[in-house]
Design a protein around this motif. Structure first.
Motif, PDB file in Angstrom:
ATOM      1  N   PHE A 272     -26.989 116.888 -28.670  1.00  0.00           N
ATOM      2  CA  PHE A 272     -27.536 117.082 -30.014  1.00  0.00           C
ATOM      3  C   PHE A 272     -29.014 117.485 -29.963  1.00  0.00           C
ATOM      4  N   ALA A 273     -29.793 116.786 -29.143  1.00  0.00           N
ATOM      5  CA  ALA A 273     -31.252 116.949 -29.192  1.00  0.00           C
ATOM      6  C   ALA A 273     -31.710 118.203 -28.453  1.00  0.00           C
ATOM      7  N   ALA A 274     -32.763 118.810 -28.989  1.00  0.00           N
ATOM      8  CA  ALA A 274     -33.488 119.903 -28.320  1.00  0.00           C
ATOM      9  C   ALA A 274     -32.596 121.065 -27.904  1.00  0.00           C
ATOM     10  N   GLN A 275     -31.672 121.433 -28.761  1.00  0.00           N
ATOM     11  CA  GLN A 275     -30.851 122.613 -28.496  1.00  0.00           C
ATOM     12  C   GLN A 275     -31.633 123.871 -28.904  1.00  0.00           C
ATOM     13  N   SER A 276     -31.187 124.998 -28.399  1.00  0.00           N
ATOM     14  CA  SER A 276     -31.929 126.239 -28.626  1.00  0.00           C
ATOM     15  C   SER A 276     -31.894 126.655 -30.103  1.00  0.00           C
ATOM     16  N   ILE A 277     -33.075 126.842 -30.686  1.00  0.00           N
ATOM     17  CA  ILE A 277     -33.231 127.251 -32.089  1.00  0.00           C
ATOM     18  C   ILE A 277     -32.267 126.456 -32.980  1.00  0.00           C
ATOM     19  N   ALA A 278     -32.472 125.134 -32.966  1.00  0.00           N
ATOM     20  CA  ALA A 278     -31.597 124.217 -33.713  1.00  0.00           C
ATOM     21  C   ALA A 278     -32.355 122.922 -33.968  1.00  0.00           C
ATOM     22  N   HIS A 279     -31.957 122.204 -34.992  1.00  0.00           N
ATOM     23  CA  HIS A 279     -32.540 120.882 -35.211  1.00  0.00           C
ATOM     24  C   HIS A 279     -31.427 119.848 -35.333  1.00  0.00           C
TER      25      HIS A 279
END
Lengths: 71, 375
Positions: B267-274
């Motif tokens: 879930f955390a720190a995915q590419s261009i995602a929150h």
């Protein structure tokens, strides 16, 4: 023969109207449906075929005329 | 009936892309091209994102000044031109419009705002999930919920009314404007804004983007590929046709990412995602509802524009405007950031949350007020 004119309507309206009208057919009845785009033709054909009706499309006035039959 | 009998009756030929195999082929091919575009330089999990690419185009034209997201993405004009060529070849180009264009413009603007709160269109939501970005589950759930609300309106007589045939220039406007944008993308005049960092700086080579866009535009026009339509038809008529294409799209990208070891599963720190789940859901509820009321996802609106549907092009204009407003007014979400082991969770600022609320209210008003029996 029953008749519905869905020309100019956006998808999925032609398919929804076709589904409603086809479900009211009795055995041997025919339903004429007019559509104006290839996408609407494909959607309506798929919808009525999935309900077990026979359907045939021909070109008509720059769009398509579909004849749906309940066998 | 006399006029009908005078018409030449011509049986329509077999159409491969109208079949189940055809739509699965189309979905798989679009997924494969999306993987290829990401490998060729487009951002991770963003080989194709119609909403993001329209946002980048808005930036390149100076409609917003968010420096990291400015690039005249050639894929979008190529989508329109690929669709245009397919429609011309198969006699499906038809200039039409006049079906509540102002409403479509508003829906396009709010669809874009919702998508930019989630950070992606339905295509990118699938790409993100297939890349292991689990936040996309919330986005897709929201998308499905929004479309589900739209289906309820459709079942209760919602309609934007009939379109009418227009003279050819009306239908040619979109392909001609897009051809102009493509020339600008190739010529790169100095007045265009182009990112030097951030997602807008990540791009496949020009000719690769154009070629990929033309192929997708052609295939999508022939197959009527539409992610929103996949959910809508499933909910409305239990029709799996379009959904089987979307599943093929997902499967191809998933296998590709697993094979490359690029599946993250987090879930955390995915590419261009929150990872603010509530806003991933609500952003896509708004987008899904607006797409359902507008008759297609961003991709479908672009492809319809190429076959002469000026109403779809108005929806596109709404999306372009919505992207500009979203960045100018601080409505978009920021991505999660991981710096020196410390995670900063992104998501929308207050303005974005308020915009989603306003958008939902306006879409609901449109849904209730555009029912046939209210005429």
């Amino acid at each position: 023969m029953k008749h519905i004119d869905t020309r100019g309507l956006s998808c999925p309206e032609p398919a929804v109207k076709a589904r409603r009208a086809a479900s009211e057919l009795s055995t041997g009845d025919h339903l004429e449906i007019l559509v104006d785009t290839g996408a609407a033709r494909d959607n309506v054909l798929r919808t009525v075929n999935s309900l077990g009706f026979e359907a045939e499309a021909t070109e008509y006035e720059g769009g398509f005329r579909l004849i749906v039959t309940k066998k | 009936m006399d006029t009908k009998q005078q018409q030449p009756s011509k049986q329509t030929p077999f159409r491969f892309f109208a079949t189940r195999t055809g739509i699965i082929t189309a979905g798989a091919l679009i997924g494969l091209i999306a993987c290829f575009l990401a490998l060729a330089g487009n951002p991770v999990n963003m080989g194709i994102c119609v909403a993001c690419f329209i946002r980048d185009i808005a930036g390149s034209l100076g409609l917003h000044r968010a420096a990291p997201v400015q690039y005249l993405r050639p894929e979008i004009p190529a989508f329109v031109l690929g669709s245009f060529l397919a429609a011309l070849t198969f006699g499906e180009f038809k200039a039409r419009g006049g079906s509540s264009p102002v409403i479509r413009f508003v829906l396009g603007a709010f669809a874009m705002i919702g998508a930019l709160v989630f950070l992606g269109c339905p295509w990118r939501a699938i790409l993100r999930l297939a890349g292991g970005d689990l936040n996309a589950i919330a986005g897709i759930a929201g998308l499905a919920a929004g479309i589900g609300i739209g289906v309820l309106f459709l079942k209760n007589g919602y309609s934007l009314g009939r379109s009418h045939a227009f003279k050819k220039p009306v239908g040619l406007a979109a392909p001609v404007i897009m051809a102009g944008l493509l020339v600008a993308a190739i010529a790169k005049p100095a007045f265009l804004f182009t990112s030097t960092q951030g997602p807008g700086s990540m791009r496949a080579a020009l000719l690769i983007s154009i070629g990929a866009g033309l192929v997708i535009g052609w295939v999508a026009q022939r197959s009527r590929y539409c992610t929103m339509g996949a959910f809508r038809d499933l909910f409305l008529m239990r029709d799996w046709h379009l959904m089987s294409g979307v599943m093929a799209f997902f499967a191809v990208v998933l296998v590709f990412n697993i094979f490359r070891g690029a599946f993250t599963g987090a879930f955390a720190a995915q590419s261009i995602a929150h990872s603010q789940h509530l806003w991933n859901v609500l952003g896509m509820v708004l987008a899904g509802l607006a797409f359902a009321l507008g008759g297609g996802c961003p991709g479908r609106q672009v492809f319809l524009s190429g076959e002469g549907d000026s109403d779809a092009f108005i929806f596109f204009a709404g999306m372009l405007t919505g992207a500009a407003l979203a960045h100018n007014f601080g409505l978009t979400s920021t991505s999660d950031a991981l710096k020196e082991g410390i995670l900063t969770v992104g998501g929308p600022a207050t303005n974005g949350m308020i915009a989603v609320g306003i958008g939902l209210v306006i879409c609901l008003i449109i849904g209730f007020s555009m029912r046939e029996r209210w005429k």
